[in-house]
Design a protein around this motif. Structure first.
Motif, PDB file in Angstrom:
ATOM      1  N   LEU A  54      45.498 173.639 -60.461  1.00 40.96           N
ATOM      2  CA  LEU A  54      45.785 173.880 -59.049  1.00 40.96           C
ATOM      3  C   LEU A  54      44.861 173.076 -58.148  1.00 40.96           C
ATOM      4  N   VAL A  55      43.614 172.934 -58.552  1.00 40.00           N
ATOM      5  CA  VAL A  55      42.689 172.099 -57.779  1.00 40.00           C
ATOM      6  C   VAL A  55      43.176 170.658 -57.777  1.00 40.00           C
ATOM      7  N   GLN A  56      43.584 170.155 -58.947  1.00 33.65           N
ATOM      8  CA  GLN A  56      44.090 168.792 -59.038  1.00 33.65           C
ATOM      9  C   GLN A  56      45.387 168.638 -58.259  1.00 33.65           C
ATOM     10  N   LEU A  57      46.210 169.677 -58.231  1.00 39.23           N
ATOM     11  CA  LEU A  57      47.452 169.640 -57.463  1.00 39.23           C
ATOM     12  C   LEU A  57      47.175 169.434 -55.982  1.00 39.23           C
ATOM     13  N   GLY A  58      46.142 170.099 -55.484  1.00 43.39           N
ATOM     14  CA  GLY A  58      45.781 169.939 -54.079  1.00 43.39           C
ATOM     15  C   GLY A  58      46.012 171.162 -53.219  1.00 43.39           C
ATOM     16  N   VAL A  59      46.394 172.308 -53.828  1.00 41.24           N
ATOM     17  CA  VAL A  59      46.475 173.525 -53.035  1.00 41.24           C
ATOM     18  C   VAL A  59      45.067 174.026 -52.756  1.00 41.24           C
ATOM     19  N   THR A  60      44.932 174.874 -51.763  1.00 41.73           N
ATOM     20  CA  THR A  60      43.606 175.367 -51.381  1.00 41.73           C
ATOM     21  C   THR A  60      43.495 176.884 -51.492  1.00 41.73           C
ATOM     22  N   ALA A  61      44.583 177.543 -51.875  1.00 43.55           N
ATOM     23  CA  ALA A  61      44.561 179.005 -51.983  1.00 43.55           C
ATOM     24  C   ALA A  61      45.585 179.448 -53.016  1.00 43.55           C
ATOM     25  N   ILE A  62      45.257 180.510 -53.739  1.00 39.72           N
ATOM     26  CA  ILE A  62      46.241 181.167 -54.592  1.00 39.72           C
ATOM     27  C   ILE A  62      46.543 182.529 -53.995  1.00 39.72           C
ATOM     28  N   GLU A  63      47.804 182.918 -54.086  1.00 41.40           N
ATOM     29  CA  GLU A  63      48.232 184.233 -53.610  1.00 41.40           C
ATOM     30  C   GLU A  63      48.765 185.012 -54.796  1.00 41.40           C
ATOM     31  N   LEU A  64      48.114 186.129 -55.113  1.00 41.81           N
ATOM     32  CA  LEU A  64      48.479 186.943 -56.254  1.00 41.81           C
ATOM     33  C   LEU A  64      49.495 187.988 -55.816  1.00 41.81           C
ATOM     34  N   MET A  65      50.654 188.003 -56.467  1.00 39.97           N
ATOM     35  CA  MET A  65      51.620 189.067 -56.200  1.00 39.97           C
ATOM     36  C   MET A  65      50.958 190.412 -56.477  1.00 39.97           C
ATOM     37  N   PRO A  66      51.482 191.530 -55.927  1.00 41.40           N
ATOM     38  CA  PRO A  66      50.743 192.799 -55.909  1.00 41.40           C
ATOM     39  C   PRO A  66      50.161 193.202 -57.263  1.00 41.40           C
ATOM     40  N   LEU A  67      48.953 193.757 -57.201  1.00 43.78           N
ATOM     41  CA  LEU A  67      48.195 194.076 -58.411  1.00 43.78           C
ATOM     42  C   LEU A  67      48.116 195.566 -58.707  1.00 43.78           C
ATOM     43  N   GLY A  68      48.432 196.441 -57.741  1.00 40.62           N
ATOM     44  CA  GLY A  68      48.251 197.872 -57.908  1.00 40.62           C
ATOM     45  C   GLY A  68      48.977 198.415 -59.120  1.00 40.62           C
ATOM     46  N   GLU A  69      48.358 199.386 -59.783  1.00 36.77           N
ATOM     47  CA  GLU A  69      48.879 199.950 -61.037  1.00 36.77           C
ATOM     48  C   GLU A  69      50.323 200.396 -60.891  1.00 36.77           C
ATOM     49  N   PHE A  70      51.163 199.933 -61.838  1.00 36.93           N
ATOM     50  CA  PHE A  70      52.586 200.239 -61.856  1.00 36.93           C
ATOM     51  C   PHE A  70      52.956 200.818 -63.219  1.00 36.93           C
ATOM     52  N   PRO A  71      54.111 201.474 -63.337  1.00 41.55           N
ATOM     53  CA  PRO A  71      54.506 202.053 -64.626  1.00 41.55           C
ATOM     54  C   PRO A  71      54.861 200.966 -65.638  1.00 41.55           C
ATOM     55  N   ARG A 100      55.346 195.722 -67.353  1.00 47.13           N
ATOM     56  CA  ARG A 100      56.021 194.616 -66.677  1.00 47.13           C
ATOM     57  C   ARG A 100      56.546 195.097 -65.332  1.00 47.13           C
ATOM     58  N   ASN A 101      56.232 194.362 -64.283  1.00 45.19           N
ATOM     59  CA  ASN A 101      56.719 194.715 -62.956  1.00 45.19           C
ATOM     60  C   ASN A 101      56.362 193.587 -62.007  1.00 45.19           C
ATOM     61  N   TRP A 102      57.220 193.340 -61.020  1.00 48.37           N
ATOM     62  CA  TRP A 102      56.847 192.381 -59.982  1.00 48.37           C
ATOM     63  C   TRP A 102      55.555 192.793 -59.293  1.00 48.37           C
ATOM     64  N   GLY A 103      55.294 194.100 -59.233  1.00 49.69           N
ATOM     65  CA  GLY A 103      54.128 194.623 -58.527  1.00 49.69           C
ATOM     66  C   GLY A 103      54.496 195.394 -57.281  1.00 49.69           C
ATOM     67  N   TYR A 104      55.733 195.261 -56.821  1.00 47.79           N
ATOM     68  CA  TYR A 104      56.135 195.938 -55.589  1.00 47.79           C
ATOM     69  C   TYR A 104      56.564 197.384 -55.838  1.00 47.79           C
ATOM     70  N   ASP A 105      56.484 197.851 -57.089  1.00 46.88           N
ATOM     71  CA  ASP A 105      56.735 199.248 -57.426  1.00 46.88           C
ATOM     72  C   ASP A 105      55.449 199.965 -57.807  1.00 46.88           C
ATOM     73  N   GLY A 106      54.325 199.468 -57.343  1.00 47.91           N
ATOM     74  CA  GLY A 106      53.051 200.099 -57.654  1.00 47.91           C
ATOM     75  C   GLY A 106      52.922 201.462 -57.000  1.00 47.91           C
ATOM     76  N   VAL A 107      52.126 202.339 -57.620  1.00 50.46           N
ATOM     77  CA  VAL A 107      51.909 203.687 -57.076  1.00 50.46           C
ATOM     78  C   VAL A 107      50.428 204.019 -56.922  1.00 50.46           C
ATOM     79  N   LEU A 108      49.552 203.206 -57.484  1.00 45.86           N
ATOM     80  CA  LEU A 108      48.107 203.421 -57.347  1.00 45.86           C
ATOM     81  C   LEU A 108      47.513 202.116 -56.803  1.00 45.86           C
ATOM     82  N   PRO A 109      47.566 201.938 -55.487  1.00 46.55           N
ATOM     83  CA  PRO A 109      47.253 200.623 -54.910  1.00 46.55           C
ATOM     84  C   PRO A 109      45.804 200.188 -55.024  1.00 46.55           C
ATOM     85  N   PHE A 110      44.882 201.126 -55.311  1.00 48.88           N
ATOM     86  CA  PHE A 110      43.474 200.760 -55.441  1.00 48.88           C
ATOM     87  C   PHE A 110      43.114 200.282 -56.843  1.00 48.88           C
ATOM     88  N   ALA A 111      43.976 200.530 -57.834  1.00 46.47           N
ATOM     89  CA  ALA A 111      43.663 200.232 -59.232  1.00 46.47           C
ATOM     90  C   ALA A 111      44.421 198.990 -59.685  1.00 46.47           C
TER      91      ALA A 111
END
Length: 584
Positions: free
Chosen positions: A130-147, A150-161
């Motif tokens: 990514l550094v060689q590509l030339g982007v300056t930021a990565i954006e991580l899709m949601p990380l909060g604990e989900f059932p 496998r999940n996109w992350g938008y079905d999380g239920v424990l957003p702090f974990a």
């Protein structure tokens, strides 16, 4: 600072706090079976200070019956239904504590899904690319604990974990630390508009967390009028910014929150808590196009309008929400490039006014993209543009994306012309799995492509592990000639952006856009250093004359335009040109 959750007070003691206004009694249960009653306080709070080591496993017993995880759990054991774990965020030794971020106008964002790349360690291994590509930021899709796993992350239920399938909290910090060491910002996508359908126990003991008089596509609306609820989500934002030292947040679908005052408060408290020594950035996804929020603590908004106009021009698709861009997408793209939003109060296809005036905002207030998780993954078969449209037209649009003054966002794999699908995936079971699969297929029933019911049945089952596996980026193909060509194209344009465009973005503003023909236009911006950036774009099948260019103009990039065509003022089909000149 934090009221919700379990927090280390010193080397031995931890304070546990739960807002449970519907409960008579709350007991802390440890993994060894020890039980410790929490003391009731005002306004439905229960709290306890207890001597216990880091990584103590605990959960709450409500009124002697329900056993539930901490809704503000910082780490889980046994998925969303299991024990929560005590985390000491102060224990991690940051390798780059002096990192203070980068200014927003330098942002070129790369959105990715941590699970598809093999967890935090897999993302960390990708950083040199990514550094060689030339982007300056990565954006991580949601990380909060989900059932499940496998999940996109938008079905999380424990957003702090952060979800345990990706790695530990320290693994995530190591990734963020490594990104900072290589000059990359890290943003986290957060979901404050709803909880997923499995594992949210708040309704059992804190029913006033929700409003029964208002509903969203995910159920009862969250009640942001309550102080405890506002603090819950604001504390979550502070956790990412302070404990994990991320550089910014992307707030998902804030139009479903329905309380702009909450958003303004979040921005104020976040910036106050971080202080002036670090640069943080807050970005919205907002169907309502509330330009006013971009003057109240938020740096930018995802520009769906710009994407939609470009998508219609590239693909000809006009069903669903693309119907709002069917009549004259060239004019709408022109509005986007000149003023930011296309919809600034106009009536949409449902007869409803949408948006607020945005022409007063700088171009960097808008995040532009050709692809992202929504626009690919919400297609029935997850097709990427590289698998759907003419390659030259896509490259011409990419030149516009990467050299215009709006902030560009890429989706993982885009830079090597990936044709691997990105599908919608979950890991539900039994009746919920059936409901999610059938609901997913039902979303497409009204599209002409799926008029045959047999075609609907071909839509991948989100819960099938193969759906997840098929979505994994084809990294092994980056050595192939076609992929190398795409990579070279993206790297070259991103280098040109950093060299020629980024220095002039502070103070930049649009000068105007001329429509040349259907699918073709010429856009100009005055940069803050007095240079004029001009991009001519032709997505049509016909060559055009754009008129003689100023002898003082410097050609910085072109696709499918040779020197003679440039001198004669010709713009071939499926081409683009970018020039710079010093303003008189």
């Amino acid at each position: 600072m934090y009221r919700h959750g379990a927090h280390r007070l010193d080397g031995e003691r931890t304070r546990f706090a739960l807002w449970a206004p519907d409960s008579r009694e709350v007991v802390l249960e440890l993994q060894d079976g020890a039980m410790h009653p929490l003391q009731p306080g005002e306004d439905g709070w229960f709290a306890l200070e207890l001597a216990c080591p880091v990584d103590t496993y605990y959960r709450y017993v409500i009124d002697g019956q329900s056993r539930v995880p901490d809704p503000a759990s910082r780490r889980q054991f046994g998925d969303v239904h299991g024990f929560s774990r005590v985390v000491d965020h102060g224990a991690y030794a940051w390798r780059y504590p002096e990192w203070s971020g980068r200014p927003w106008h330098e942002a070129a964002i790369y959105e990715l899904h941590v699970g598809l790349l093999g967890g935090y360690s897999g993302v960390e291994a990708l950083l040199p690319h990514l550094v060689q590509l030339g982007v300056t930021a990565i954006e991580l899709m949601p990380l909060g604990e989900f059932p499940g796993r496998r999940n996109w992350g938008y079905d999380g239920v424990l957003p702090f974990a952060p979800d345990g399938s990706y790695g530990s909290p320290d693994d995530l910090k190591h990734l963020i630390d490594s990104a900072h060491g290589q000059g990359l910002m890290v943003f986290v996508d957060v979901v404050y508009n709803h909880f997923g359908p499995e594992g949210n126990y708040l309704g059992q003991y804190a029913s006033s967390f929700f409003r029964q008089d208002q509903h969203t596509p995910w159920g009862a609306a969250i009640d942001f009028g309550r102080r405890e609820v506002r603090d819950f989500f604001i504390e979550n934002a502070l956790m990412w910014l302070l404990d994990y030292r991320v550089d910014g947040l992307r707030l998902d679908a804030v139009h479903a929150i329905g309380d702009s005052s909450f958003l303004v408060e979040l921005a104020e408290r976040a910036r106050s808590a971080v202080g002036s020594k670090r640069q943080i950035h807050l970005v919205l996804e907002n169907e309502h196009n509330q330009a006013s929020l971009l003057r109240q603590g938020f740096d930018a908004q995802w520009n769906d309008d710009g994407h939609n106009a470009l998508h219609v021009l590239l693909t000809g698709e006009v069903e669903g929400y693309y119907a709002d861009f069917a009549e004259d997408p060239t004019a709408q793209l022109a509005t986007c490039l000149a003023q930011g939003f296309v919809y600034q109060g106009q009536v949409n296809r449902r007869g409803q006014p949408r948006g607020e005036p945005s022409s007063h905002l700088p171009p960097s207030s808008f995040v532009l993209f050709l692809q992202n998780h929504d626009q690919i993954g919400n297609r029935a078969f997850g097709e990427r543009l590289a698998a759907m449209v003419d390659e030259d037209a896509l490259k011409a649009a990419t030149l516009l994306l990467l050299l215009s003054p709006q902030v560009p966002l890429l989706f993982m794999g885009e830079e090597w012309g990936s044709i691997q699908p990105f599908l919608f995936f979950t890991d539900y079971h039994d009746k919920l799995a059936d409901a999610v699969r059938d609901g997913r297929r039902g979303e497409f029933a009204e599209f002409s492509r799926f008029s045959d019911p047999a075609t609907l049945l071909r839509i991948p089952d989100p819960n099938d592990a193969d759906t997840f596996n098929r979505s994994q980026p084809d990294l092994n193909l980056t050595a192939q000639p076609r992929q190398r060509e795409w990579l070279s194209f993206y790297r070259s344009l991103l280098r040109l952006r950093q060299r020629h465009v980024v220095p002039g973005l502070p103070g930049a503003h649009a000068l105007g856009v001329e429509m040349l023909a259907p699918g073709a236009l010429s856009a100009s911006w005055r940069l803050g250093d007095r240079r004029v950036l001009r991009i001519d774009l032709n997505l049509s099948e016909t060559a055009l004359e754009t008129g003689a260019r100023s002898p003082a103009a410097e050609l910085i990039a072109a696709h499918r335009v040779n020197d003679e065509e440039y001198r004669r003022g010709l713009l071939p089909a499926r081409s683009a040109i970018a020039t710079l000149e010093v303003a008189p």
